[in-house]
Write a protein that holds these residues in place. Structure first.
Motif, mmCIF file in Angstrom:
data_model
loop_
_atom_site.group_PDB
_atom_site.id
_atom_site.type_symbol
_atom_site.label_atom_id
_atom_site.label_comp_id
_atom_site.label_asym_id
_atom_site.label_seq_id
_atom_site.Cartn_x
_atom_site.Cartn_y
_atom_site.Cartn_z
ATOM 1 N N VAL A 59 0.836 -1.204 0.000
ATOM 2 C CA VAL A 59 0.000 0.000 0.000
ATOM 3 C C VAL A 59 0.871 1.256 0.000
ATOM 4 C CG1 VAL A 59 -1.645 1.332 1.370
ATOM 5 C CG2 VAL A 59 -1.967 -1.120 1.077
ATOM 6 N N ALA A 60 1.933 1.258 0.787
ATOM 7 C CA ALA A 60 2.777 2.451 0.894
ATOM 8 C C ALA A 60 3.543 2.734 -0.395
ATOM 9 C CB ALA A 60 3.758 2.289 2.051
ATOM 10 N N LEU A 61 4.059 1.694 -1.029
ATOM 11 C CA LEU A 61 4.884 1.890 -2.220
ATOM 12 C C LEU A 61 4.075 1.876 -3.503
ATOM 13 C CD1 LEU A 61 7.925 -0.339 -1.257
ATOM 14 C CD2 LEU A 61 7.657 2.127 -0.986
ATOM 15 N N GLY A 62 2.942 1.211 -3.492
ATOM 16 C CA GLY A 62 2.123 1.131 -4.687
ATOM 17 C C GLY A 62 2.693 0.123 -5.675
ATOM 18 N N THR A 63 2.037 0.016 -6.826
ATOM 19 C CA THR A 63 2.458 -0.968 -7.821
ATOM 20 C C THR A 63 2.887 -0.334 -9.132
ATOM 21 O OG1 THR A 63 0.159 -1.247 -8.484
ATOM 22 C CG2 THR A 63 1.007 -2.794 -6.849
ATOM 23 N N ASP A 64 2.981 0.979 -9.175
ATOM 24 C CA ASP A 64 3.443 1.673 -10.371
ATOM 25 C C ASP A 64 4.969 1.588 -10.428
ATOM 26 O OD1 ASP A 64 3.967 3.314 -12.509
ATOM 27 O OD2 ASP A 64 3.268 5.156 -11.549
ATOM 28 N N ARG A 65 5.488 0.757 -11.322
ATOM 29 C CA ARG A 65 6.934 0.526 -11.408
ATOM 30 C C ARG A 65 7.711 1.779 -11.834
ATOM 31 N NH1 ARG A 65 5.362 -3.637 -9.400
ATOM 32 N NH2 ARG A 65 5.750 -5.764 -10.059
ATOM 33 N N ASN A 66 7.044 2.727 -12.475
ATOM 34 C CA ASN A 66 7.719 3.952 -12.926
ATOM 35 C C ASN A 66 7.802 5.016 -11.835
ATOM 36 O OD1 ASN A 66 8.065 2.934 -15.552
ATOM 37 N ND2 ASN A 66 5.935 3.452 -16.026
ATOM 38 N N ALA A 71 16.899 3.175 -6.928
ATOM 39 C CA ALA A 71 16.912 3.018 -5.473
ATOM 40 C C ALA A 71 16.963 4.361 -4.754
ATOM 41 C CB ALA A 71 18.093 2.151 -5.054
ATOM 42 N N LEU A 72 17.645 5.338 -5.340
ATOM 43 C CA LEU A 72 17.742 6.655 -4.704
ATOM 44 C C LEU A 72 16.367 7.316 -4.601
ATOM 45 C CD1 LEU A 72 19.455 8.884 -3.465
ATOM 46 C CD2 LEU A 72 19.841 9.773 -5.774
ATOM 47 N N SER A 73 15.542 7.170 -5.622
ATOM 48 C CA SER A 73 14.191 7.738 -5.588
ATOM 49 C C SER A 73 13.385 7.164 -4.424
ATOM 50 C CB SER A 73 13.458 7.456 -6.891
ATOM 51 O OG SER A 73 14.127 8.004 -7.974
ATOM 52 N N LEU A 74 13.474 5.867 -4.251
ATOM 53 C CA LEU A 74 12.768 5.222 -3.148
ATOM 54 C C LEU A 74 13.348 5.653 -1.807
ATOM 55 C CD1 LEU A 74 10.672 3.253 -2.077
ATOM 56 C CD2 LEU A 74 12.312 1.415 -2.476
ATOM 57 N N GLY A 79 12.614 8.693 3.153
ATOM 58 C CA GLY A 79 13.309 9.520 4.140
ATOM 59 C C GLY A 79 14.601 8.933 4.663
ATOM 60 N N ILE A 80 15.154 7.937 3.978
ATOM 61 C CA ILE A 80 16.398 7.330 4.456
ATOM 62 C C ILE A 80 17.597 7.674 3.584
ATOM 63 C CG2 ILE A 80 15.209 5.422 5.588
ATOM 64 C CD1 ILE A 80 16.124 3.659 3.210
ATOM 65 N N ALA A 81 17.404 8.545 2.589
ATOM 66 C CA ALA A 81 18.514 8.917 1.704
ATOM 67 C C ALA A 81 19.529 9.733 2.489
ATOM 68 C CB ALA A 81 17.997 9.730 0.519
ATOM 69 N N PRO A 82 20.816 9.577 2.165
ATOM 70 C CA PRO A 82 21.834 10.374 2.850
ATOM 71 C C PRO A 82 21.651 11.861 2.550
ATOM 72 C CG PRO A 82 22.816 8.934 1.185
ATOM 73 C CD PRO A 82 21.361 8.672 1.188
ATOM 74 N N VAL A 83 21.952 12.682 3.539
ATOM 75 C CA VAL A 83 21.811 14.124 3.401
ATOM 76 C C VAL A 83 23.191 14.735 3.240
ATOM 77 C CG1 VAL A 83 21.014 16.236 4.520
ATOM 78 C CG2 VAL A 83 19.730 14.110 4.798
ATOM 79 N N LEU A 84 23.343 15.592 2.248
ATOM 80 C CA LEU A 84 24.609 16.263 1.972
ATOM 81 C C LEU A 84 24.573 17.653 2.607
ATOM 82 C CD1 LEU A 84 27.304 16.213 0.393
ATOM 83 C CD2 LEU A 84 26.060 17.199 -1.515
ATOM 84 N N GLU A 85 25.532 17.932 3.480
ATOM 85 C CA GLU A 85 25.618 19.243 4.116
ATOM 86 C C GLU A 85 26.963 19.855 3.774
ATOM 87 O OE1 GLU A 85 24.753 19.255 8.285
ATOM 88 O OE2 GLU A 85 23.219 17.712 8.065
#
Length: 101
Positions: A59-66, A71-74, A79-85
């Motif tokens: 439900v959270a991710l859905g089934t639309d493969r596009n 992996a970075l988009s996901l 909210g787990i992508a590394p943050v650049l400061e």
């Protein structure tokens, strides 16, 4: 004071017992709908997903493969992508500091 709290706890326990039947019905319906979904085997195969988390992930991710082309988009969406400061000549990525040329 103890008697009043005891009565409050008994009241809450009775309310929870009443809700349990409806919660069980909802869980059964979720299991049936998830099992009928064409992507259920994919989400079931995710490590650690299990019978409770796999439907929630679907439900959270859905089934639309596009929706998430990589992996970075996901990672960004979840909210787990590394943050650049950046500050002056120092660039921080996660917990490591790098010198910026």
């Amino acid at each position: 004071m103890l008697a009043a709290h005891s009565l409050a706890i008994q009241t809450l326990a009775a309310q929870l017992a009443t809700l349990r039947t409806f919660i069980d019905q909802h869980e059964e319906q979720i299991q049936q709908l998830f099992a009928a979904h064409p992507d259920a085997p994919l989400f079931d195969s995710l490590p650690g997903a299990g019978p409770a988390m796999a439907p929630r992930l679907l439900v959270a991710l859905g089934t639309d493969r596009n929706r998430f082309p990589d992996a970075l988009s996901l990672s960004c969406y979840s909210g787990i992508a590394p943050v650049l400061e950046r500050s002056g000549k120092t660039q921080l990525l996660g917990s490591s500091a790098l010198a910026v040329p």
